[in-house]
Design an enzyme around this catalytic site. Structure first.
Site, short mmCIF file in Angstrom:
data_model
loop_
_atom_site.label_atom_id
_atom_site.label_comp_id
_atom_site.label_asym_id
_atom_site.label_seq_id
_atom_site.Cartn_x
_atom_site.Cartn_y
_atom_site.Cartn_z
CG ASP A 77 4.94 1.10 4.93
OD1 ASP A 77 5.84 1.95 4.88
OD2 ASP A 77 4.94 0.14 5.73
N GLY A 88 0.80 -1.22 0.00
CA GLY A 88 0.00 0.00 0.00
C GLY A 88 0.83 1.27 0.00
#
Ligand code: ADP
Length: 176
Positions: free
Chosen positions: A35, A33
Protein backbone atom coordinates in the site's frame (compact mmCIF):
# COMPACT_ATOMS: atom_id res chain seq x y z
CA UNK A 1 -3.39 -24.39 -15.01
CA UNK A 2 -4.93 -21.61 -17.07
CA UNK A 3 -2.21 -20.22 -19.39
CA UNK A 4 -3.54 -16.74 -18.70
CA UNK A 5 -2.08 -16.95 -15.17
CA UNK A 6 1.55 -15.81 -14.91
CA UNK A 7 3.94 -15.67 -11.96
CA UNK A 8 6.37 -12.80 -11.45
CA UNK A 9 8.88 -12.07 -8.70
CA UNK A 10 9.20 -8.35 -8.14
CA UNK A 11 7.70 -5.02 -7.30
CA UNK A 12 4.09 -4.45 -8.36
CA UNK A 13 4.62 -0.70 -8.71
CA UNK A 14 6.82 -1.41 -11.75
CA UNK A 15 4.21 -3.47 -13.63
CA UNK A 16 3.08 -2.09 -17.00
CA UNK A 17 -0.40 -3.57 -16.98
CA UNK A 18 -3.91 -2.16 -17.26
CA UNK A 19 -4.52 -2.48 -13.55
CA UNK A 20 -2.55 -3.30 -10.42
CA UNK A 21 -4.29 -4.37 -7.25
CA UNK A 22 -3.43 -2.76 -3.92
CA UNK A 23 -3.74 -4.59 -0.60
CA UNK A 24 -5.25 -1.53 1.08
CA UNK A 25 -6.87 -0.95 4.46
CA UNK A 26 -10.45 0.19 4.88
CA UNK A 27 -9.51 3.86 5.33
CA UNK A 28 -7.91 3.90 1.83
CA UNK A 29 -5.47 6.46 3.22
CA UNK A 30 -2.32 4.45 2.57
CA UNK A 31 -0.26 2.39 4.97
CA UNK A 32 2.75 0.12 5.09
CA UNK A 33 3.81 -2.70 2.79
CA UNK A 34 2.56 -2.73 -0.78
CA UNK A 35 0.00 0.00 0.00
CA UNK A 36 2.74 2.45 1.01
CA UNK A 37 4.85 1.50 -2.00
CA UNK A 38 1.95 2.13 -4.42
CA UNK A 39 1.10 5.54 -2.94
CA UNK A 40 4.78 6.57 -2.85
CA UNK A 41 5.42 5.58 -6.45
CA UNK A 42 2.05 6.76 -7.80
CA UNK A 43 1.98 10.15 -6.10
CA UNK A 44 -0.94 12.22 -4.74
CA UNK A 45 -3.41 11.56 -7.60
CA UNK A 46 -4.20 8.16 -6.08
CA UNK A 47 -4.92 9.55 -2.62
CA UNK A 48 -7.11 12.29 -4.15
CA UNK A 49 -9.30 9.64 -5.77
CA UNK A 50 -9.35 7.60 -2.55
CA UNK A 51 -10.56 10.64 -0.60
CA UNK A 52 -13.40 11.14 -3.08
CA UNK A 53 -14.43 7.50 -2.76
CA UNK A 54 -14.45 7.72 1.05
CA UNK A 55 -16.51 10.91 0.90
CA UNK A 56 -19.00 9.18 -1.38
CA UNK A 57 -19.37 5.75 0.21
CA UNK A 58 -17.53 5.76 3.55
CA UNK A 59 -14.84 3.20 4.27
CA UNK A 60 -14.06 0.27 1.99
CA UNK A 61 -15.09 -2.88 3.85
CA UNK A 62 -13.07 -6.08 4.07
CA UNK A 63 -13.45 -8.09 0.87
CA UNK A 64 -14.65 -5.12 -1.19
CA UNK A 65 -12.76 -3.28 -3.94
CA UNK A 66 -12.69 0.22 -5.45
CA UNK A 67 -10.79 1.70 -8.38
CA UNK A 68 -8.69 4.85 -8.81
CA UNK A 69 -6.33 6.43 -11.29
CA UNK A 70 -2.73 5.29 -11.07
CA UNK A 71 -0.95 8.67 -11.03
CA UNK A 72 2.70 8.27 -11.98
CA UNK A 73 2.65 4.47 -12.07
CA UNK A 74 3.17 2.65 -15.37
CA UNK A 75 -0.19 0.90 -14.84
CA UNK A 76 -3.39 2.68 -15.91
CA UNK A 77 -5.52 2.01 -12.82
CA UNK A 78 -5.17 0.88 -9.22
CA UNK A 79 -7.82 -1.43 -7.78
CA UNK A 80 -7.78 -1.14 -3.99
CA UNK A 81 -9.11 -4.11 -2.07
CA UNK A 82 -9.14 -4.72 1.67
CA UNK A 83 -7.92 -8.15 2.68
CA UNK A 84 -8.96 -9.84 5.93
CA UNK A 85 -6.74 -9.72 9.00
CA UNK A 86 -5.86 -13.31 9.94
CA UNK A 87 -7.65 -14.16 13.14
CA UNK A 88 -7.19 -17.91 13.44
CA UNK A 89 -9.16 -18.92 10.36
CA UNK A 90 -12.63 -19.28 11.91
CA UNK A 91 -13.75 -15.72 11.30
CA UNK A 92 -14.64 -15.97 7.64
CA UNK A 93 -11.15 -15.05 6.49
CA UNK A 94 -11.12 -17.44 3.52
CA UNK A 95 -14.41 -16.20 2.06
CA UNK A 96 -13.32 -12.59 2.55
CA UNK A 97 -10.00 -13.20 0.85
CA UNK A 98 -11.74 -14.88 -2.09
CA UNK A 99 -14.08 -11.84 -2.31
CA UNK A 100 -11.06 -9.56 -2.68
CA UNK A 101 -10.01 -11.43 -5.82
CA UNK A 102 -13.53 -11.69 -7.24
CA UNK A 103 -14.46 -8.05 -6.58
CA UNK A 104 -11.13 -6.82 -8.00
CA UNK A 105 -11.57 -8.89 -11.16
CA UNK A 106 -15.19 -7.79 -11.50
CA UNK A 107 -13.99 -4.16 -11.53
CA UNK A 108 -11.34 -5.10 -14.09
CA UNK A 109 -14.02 -6.46 -16.42
CA UNK A 110 -16.27 -3.44 -15.79
CA UNK A 111 -13.45 -1.02 -16.68
CA UNK A 112 -12.23 -3.11 -19.63
CA UNK A 113 -8.84 -3.89 -18.15
CA UNK A 114 -7.56 -7.12 -19.73
CA UNK A 115 -4.25 -7.36 -17.83
CA UNK A 116 -4.16 -7.25 -14.03
CA UNK A 117 -1.40 -7.75 -11.45
CA UNK A 118 -2.16 -8.97 -7.93
CA UNK A 119 0.08 -8.81 -4.85
CA UNK A 120 -0.22 -11.56 -2.23
CA UNK A 121 -3.13 -9.93 -0.41
CA UNK A 122 -3.20 -10.24 3.42
CA UNK A 123 0.07 -12.19 3.66
CA UNK A 124 2.13 -9.30 5.04
CA UNK A 125 1.05 -7.17 7.99
CA UNK A 126 -2.39 -8.89 8.03
CA UNK A 127 -0.74 -12.23 8.82
CA UNK A 128 -2.67 -14.66 6.58
CA UNK A 129 -0.74 -17.96 6.30
CA UNK A 130 0.98 -17.74 2.93
CA UNK A 131 0.21 -21.18 1.51
CA UNK A 132 -3.48 -21.01 2.44
CA UNK A 133 -3.72 -17.52 0.94
CA UNK A 134 -2.00 -18.67 -2.28
CA UNK A 135 -4.39 -21.60 -2.67
CA UNK A 136 -7.38 -19.29 -2.34
CA UNK A 137 -5.86 -16.75 -4.74
CA UNK A 138 -5.11 -19.34 -7.42
CA UNK A 139 -8.42 -21.21 -7.12
CA UNK A 140 -10.50 -18.04 -7.09
CA UNK A 141 -8.70 -16.44 -10.04
CA UNK A 142 -8.80 -19.69 -12.04
CA UNK A 143 -12.55 -20.01 -11.48
CA UNK A 144 -13.13 -16.41 -12.53
CA UNK A 145 -11.06 -16.83 -15.69
CA UNK A 146 -13.12 -19.84 -16.75
CA UNK A 147 -16.18 -17.62 -16.92
CA UNK A 148 -14.49 -14.49 -18.23
CA UNK A 149 -12.75 -14.83 -21.58
CA UNK A 150 -12.28 -11.04 -21.65
CA UNK A 151 -9.42 -11.17 -19.12
CA UNK A 152 -6.17 -11.68 -21.02
CA UNK A 153 -3.52 -12.17 -18.32
CA UNK A 154 -3.40 -12.23 -14.54
CA UNK A 155 0.01 -11.76 -12.98
CA UNK A 156 0.66 -12.90 -9.43
CA UNK A 157 3.46 -10.56 -8.39
CA UNK A 158 5.37 -12.00 -5.45
CA UNK A 159 7.66 -9.61 -3.63
CA UNK A 160 9.08 -12.06 -1.15
CA UNK A 161 10.94 -15.27 -1.91
CA UNK A 162 8.69 -17.41 0.28
CA UNK A 163 5.51 -16.45 -1.57
CA UNK A 164 7.25 -16.85 -4.91
CA UNK A 165 8.30 -20.41 -4.02
CA UNK A 166 4.80 -21.28 -2.81
CA UNK A 167 3.15 -19.99 -6.00
CA UNK A 168 5.77 -21.70 -8.14
CA UNK A 169 5.02 -25.05 -6.50
CA UNK A 170 1.25 -24.66 -6.64
CA UNK A 171 1.13 -23.37 -10.22
CA UNK A 172 3.32 -26.19 -11.49
CA UNK A 173 0.88 -28.82 -10.19
CA UNK A 174 -1.60 -30.27 -12.68
CA UNK A 175 -4.58 -29.79 -10.41
CA UNK A 176 -5.06 -28.07 -7.08
P1 ADP B 1 -1.51 -6.89 4.04
O1 ADP B 1 -1.82 -5.82 5.03
O2 ADP B 1 -2.70 -7.18 3.12
O3 ADP B 1 -0.93 -8.11 4.65
P2 ADP B 1 1.12 -6.06 3.06
O4 ADP B 1 1.42 -4.93 2.13
O5 ADP B 1 1.67 -6.00 4.42
O6 ADP B 1 -0.48 -6.21 3.03
O7 ADP B 1 1.60 -7.42 2.41
C1 ADP B 1 0.97 -8.06 1.33
C2 ADP B 1 2.02 -8.64 0.42
O8 ADP B 1 2.58 -7.60 -0.36
C3 ADP B 1 3.20 -9.30 1.16
O9 ADP B 1 3.38 -10.60 0.62
C4 ADP B 1 4.39 -8.40 0.83
O10 ADP B 1 5.57 -9.17 0.66
C5 ADP B 1 3.96 -7.83 -0.50
N1 ADP B 1 4.61 -6.57 -0.93
C6 ADP B 1 5.18 -5.60 -0.20
N2 ADP B 1 5.67 -4.63 -1.01
C7 ADP B 1 5.37 -4.99 -2.28
C8 ADP B 1 5.61 -4.44 -3.59
N3 ADP B 1 6.24 -3.28 -3.74
N4 ADP B 1 5.18 -5.14 -4.68
C9 ADP B 1 4.51 -6.32 -4.54
N5 ADP B 1 4.26 -6.90 -3.36
C10 ADP B 1 4.68 -6.24 -2.24
Amino acid sequence: MDPRIQLIKGDITKQKVDGIVNAANSSLMGGGGVDGAIHRAGGPAILDDCRKIIARQGSCKTGEAVITKAGNLPASYVIHTVGPVWNGGEKGEAAKLASCYINSLTLAVEYHLPTISFPNISTGIYGYPKKEAALIAIKTVSGFLLENPFIKTIFFVCFDEENHNIYNDLLSKQSL
